[in-house]
Design a protein around this motif. Structure first.
Motif, short mmCIF file in Angstrom:
data_model
loop_
_atom_site.label_atom_id
_atom_site.label_comp_id
_atom_site.label_asym_id
_atom_site.label_seq_id
_atom_site.Cartn_x
_atom_site.Cartn_y
_atom_site.Cartn_z
N LYS A 94 38.89 42.87 34.53
CA LYS A 94 38.44 42.13 35.71
C LYS A 94 39.14 40.78 35.71
CE LYS A 94 34.27 40.70 38.22
NZ LYS A 94 34.55 41.55 39.40
N VAL A 95 39.80 40.46 36.81
CA VAL A 95 40.52 39.19 36.95
C VAL A 95 39.92 38.43 38.13
CG1 VAL A 95 42.76 38.07 37.22
CG2 VAL A 95 42.60 40.28 36.05
N THR A 96 39.49 37.21 37.89
CA THR A 96 38.90 36.40 38.95
C THR A 96 39.63 35.07 39.07
OG1 THR A 96 37.24 35.53 37.42
CG2 THR A 96 36.60 37.43 38.76
N VAL A 97 39.55 34.48 40.26
CA VAL A 97 40.17 33.19 40.54
C VAL A 97 39.12 32.10 40.36
CG1 VAL A 97 41.82 34.25 42.12
CG2 VAL A 97 39.64 33.36 43.00
N PRO A 98 39.53 30.81 40.30
CA PRO A 98 38.54 29.73 40.14
C PRO A 98 37.48 29.70 41.23
CG PRO A 98 40.73 28.92 39.65
CD PRO A 98 40.91 30.30 40.18
N GLY A 99 37.82 30.22 42.41
CA GLY A 99 36.84 30.29 43.49
C GLY A 99 35.82 31.39 43.32
N ASN A 100 35.91 32.12 42.18
CA ASN A 100 34.93 33.14 41.79
C ASN A 100 34.96 34.37 42.69
OD1 ASN A 100 33.01 34.05 39.95
ND2 ASN A 100 31.30 33.40 41.25
N TYR A 101 36.16 34.82 43.04
CA TYR A 101 36.29 36.12 43.67
C TYR A 101 37.47 36.83 43.01
CZ TYR A 101 39.78 33.70 46.61
OH TYR A 101 40.84 32.95 47.06
N THR A 108 43.32 40.21 43.48
CA THR A 108 43.70 41.57 43.86
C THR A 108 45.19 41.72 44.14
OG1 THR A 108 43.22 41.12 46.20
CG2 THR A 108 41.42 41.97 44.85
N GLN A 109 45.90 40.62 44.32
CA GLN A 109 47.32 40.66 44.64
C GLN A 109 48.10 39.94 43.55
OE1 GLN A 109 48.54 42.34 47.28
NE2 GLN A 109 46.47 42.91 47.93
N TYR A 132 45.33 47.81 40.55
CA TYR A 132 44.00 47.37 41.01
C TYR A 132 43.26 48.52 41.67
CZ TYR A 132 40.27 44.63 43.03
OH TYR A 132 39.02 44.13 43.37
N ASP A 133 42.04 48.77 41.19
CA ASP A 133 41.16 49.80 41.74
C ASP A 133 40.12 49.11 42.62
OD1 ASP A 133 39.11 51.71 42.20
OD2 ASP A 133 39.74 52.84 40.44
N GLN A 134 40.24 49.30 43.95
CA GLN A 134 39.36 48.62 44.88
C GLN A 134 37.91 49.02 44.69
OE1 GLN A 134 40.68 46.36 47.20
NE2 GLN A 134 38.57 45.76 47.62
N SER A 135 37.68 50.29 44.38
CA SER A 135 36.31 50.77 44.24
C SER A 135 35.61 50.18 43.01
CB SER A 135 36.29 52.31 44.16
OG SER A 135 37.02 52.76 43.01
N LEU A 136 36.38 49.95 41.94
CA LEU A 136 35.81 49.38 40.72
C LEU A 136 35.87 47.85 40.70
CD1 LEU A 136 37.33 51.79 38.02
CD2 LEU A 136 35.02 51.83 38.98
N GLY A 137 36.77 47.30 41.51
CA GLY A 137 36.97 45.86 41.45
C GLY A 137 37.64 45.43 40.17
N ALA A 185 47.81 38.11 33.73
CA ALA A 185 47.76 38.21 35.19
C ALA A 185 48.53 37.04 35.79
CB ALA A 185 46.31 38.20 35.68
N SER A 186 49.32 37.30 36.83
CA SER A 186 50.11 36.23 37.44
C SER A 186 50.48 36.63 38.86
CB SER A 186 51.38 35.96 36.63
OG SER A 186 52.21 37.12 36.61
N ASP A 187 50.99 35.65 39.62
CA ASP A 187 51.51 35.93 40.95
C ASP A 187 52.78 35.11 41.18
OD1 ASP A 187 50.71 33.35 41.48
OD2 ASP A 187 49.01 33.92 42.74
N ASN A 188 53.32 35.20 42.39
CA ASN A 188 54.58 34.53 42.69
C ASN A 188 54.43 33.03 42.95
OD1 ASN A 188 56.02 36.95 42.52
ND2 ASN A 188 55.68 37.43 44.68
N TYR A 189 53.19 32.51 42.92
CA TYR A 189 52.96 31.11 43.25
C TYR A 189 52.62 30.27 42.00
CZ TYR A 189 52.77 33.15 47.88
OH TYR A 189 53.07 33.84 49.02
N GLY A 190 52.83 30.84 40.83
CA GLY A 190 52.62 30.09 39.60
C GLY A 190 51.21 30.12 39.07
N ASN A 191 50.32 30.89 39.70
CA ASN A 191 48.97 31.05 39.18
C ASN A 191 49.00 32.08 38.06
OD1 ASN A 191 47.81 29.41 41.43
ND2 ASN A 191 48.50 31.16 42.65
#
Length: 410
Positions: free
Chosen positions: A249-256, A259-260, A282-287, A310-316
């Motif tokens: 499970k991977v969450t962002v600081p905003g607590n959601y 997924t991308q 990412y499994d949408q049904s399992l979150g 976990a990472s993305d193209n914006y440096g997070n």
């Protein structure tokens, strides 16, 4: 007023001038200001009628009356409101027993919108991570000190590039008694120092009053998001051929949920990479982000550490770890143990037969008879050998331990 000349010659009108009787302290007032009125020349204790008219209608509470003091003076005040009608008002006074004034005690005053004052703009936090919400607060007051609780103000949020502008509206929050604006950020927002501004006269209440008279500003910083990675770990032991499931499970600081982007796993044992990176999906049904790895016979036995990145193209970016036990040496069963023993027996029997055949190669037309009982006896001797019994006992103990661990895990 008309000015006449008597000497050296009679001239009934050499100049004409107009002036305003000074009944009020000012001729114009902003809303919420107090209009002070003072007049004199009345008979002591004379009842003086006071009236304030807007258009053709007296304002609330007027006309009213007041007795002149012993010197013949009358004083009173009128408090304008935040919603007083804008424009010209007529203030007039007339005594009951005093001879009518000429010119009459009448004066025009003007009421215009009042200025709203804002307290310094403040933020809930001067540093936030992407996906967190930036909160802004301020208070607004009228010149008489009363708090404003209607209307709104647009906040201009400028990105670090000094060009890109975002706008969020501040409205009155009844629970806190302040004006509040909330600006949610995303994973793609520019990182760096932002500037929030309330422009002059941009705040207006429902009555048309405005403020502030000067610009209000504050700054805050948006940083790249640190992703929270949690991996469901297992307390069991994985043997050769077992599948290690990965549920992350991977969450962002905003607590959601995140997924991308990209999420991958790396398995490490004793500082050496066993396998990886393994891409998770990412499994949408399992979150959750999911994947797996099948243990093979060349993998080392021991404690493995799986690291999820976990990472993305914006440096997070963010990572998490978990440990698990792997045993690829004790995967033989009791059936395997029997096959090993019988294989050794068959090899010895084969060798014996070969030797007998070679010894009898020169004998022609002679019946070759193999002593089967002797071969079986030899096999039993081999089977009873201390060395083979030691191997058999060790393999049996490993098989029993694996079976016990599997039963405990189930």
């Amino acid at each position: 007023m008309i000015i006449a000349e008597n000497l050296p010659s009679l001239n009934s009108s050499i100049a004409t001038e107009q002036f305003t009787v000074g009944l009020t302290d000012y001729t114009s007032y902003q809303r919420t200001s107090t209009v002070h009125v003072e007049a004199s020349g009345y008979l002591p204790a004379d009842n003086v009628t006071i009236n304030i008219v807007y258009g053709a209608t007296s304002v609330s509470g007027y006309p009213s009356s007041k007795n002149a003091d012993p010197t013949g003076a009358v004083q009173f005040s009128w408090q304008t409101a935040v919603d007083s009608a804008l424009g010209n008002y007529t203030v007039s006074l007339a005594g009951t027993n005093t001879v009518a004034k000429n010119p009459p005690y009448i004066q025009q005053v003007i009421v215009y919108p009042t200025n709203i004052t804002l307290t310094p703009l403040r933020t809930g936090s001067i540093v936030v991570q992407r996906t967190e919400t930036v909160d802004f607060w301020f208070n607004a007051t009228y010149p008489n000190g009363a708090f404003v609780n209607t209307g709104s103000a647009p906040l201009r949020l400028m990105e670090p590039d000094g060009v890109t502008i975002h706008t969020v509206n501040a409205i009155y929050d009844l629970s806190s008694g302040t004006y509040h604006a909330a600006y949610p950020t995303s994973l793609t927002h520019a990182h760096g120092t932002w500037t929030a501004t309330v422009a002059s006269a941009s705040f207006t209440d429902v009555f048309g009053n405005s403020g502030p008279s000067t610009v209000q500003q504050t700054s805050f910083s948006i940083q790249r998001a640190t992703l929270a990675v949690s991996l469901l770990s297992s307390s069991g032991t994985y043997a050769q051929g077992s599948v290690i499931p990965l549920y992350t499970k991977v969450t962002v600081p905003g607590n959601y949920n995140f997924t991308q982007g990209a999420v991958s796993a790396v398995f490490i044992s004793s500082g050496r990479t066993i396998v990886g990176p393994i891409s998770l999906v990412y499994d949408q049904s399992l979150g959750k982000w999911t994947g797996s790895y099948k243990v093979n016979r060349v993998d080392p036995t021991g404690t493995w550490v799986v690291t999820i990145i976990a990472s993305d193209n914006y440096g997070n970016i963010g990572q998490g770890t978990a440990s698990l036990n792997v045993d690829t040496q004790g995967t033989q069963t009791s059936a395997d143990l029997g096959w090993v023993v019988w294989l050794l027996v068959l090899v010895i029997v084969g060798l014996g037969c070969g030797i007998l055949i070679l010894r009898r190669r020169g004998v022609i037309h002679r019946e070759v008879k193999l002593d089967v009982q002797a071969i079986k006896q030899k096999a039993n001797e081999v089977k009873g050998d201390d060395f083979l019994q030691s191997i058999q006992a060790q393999l049996k103990r490993r098989a029993e331990r694996i079976a016990a661990e599997k039963e405990k895990r189930d």
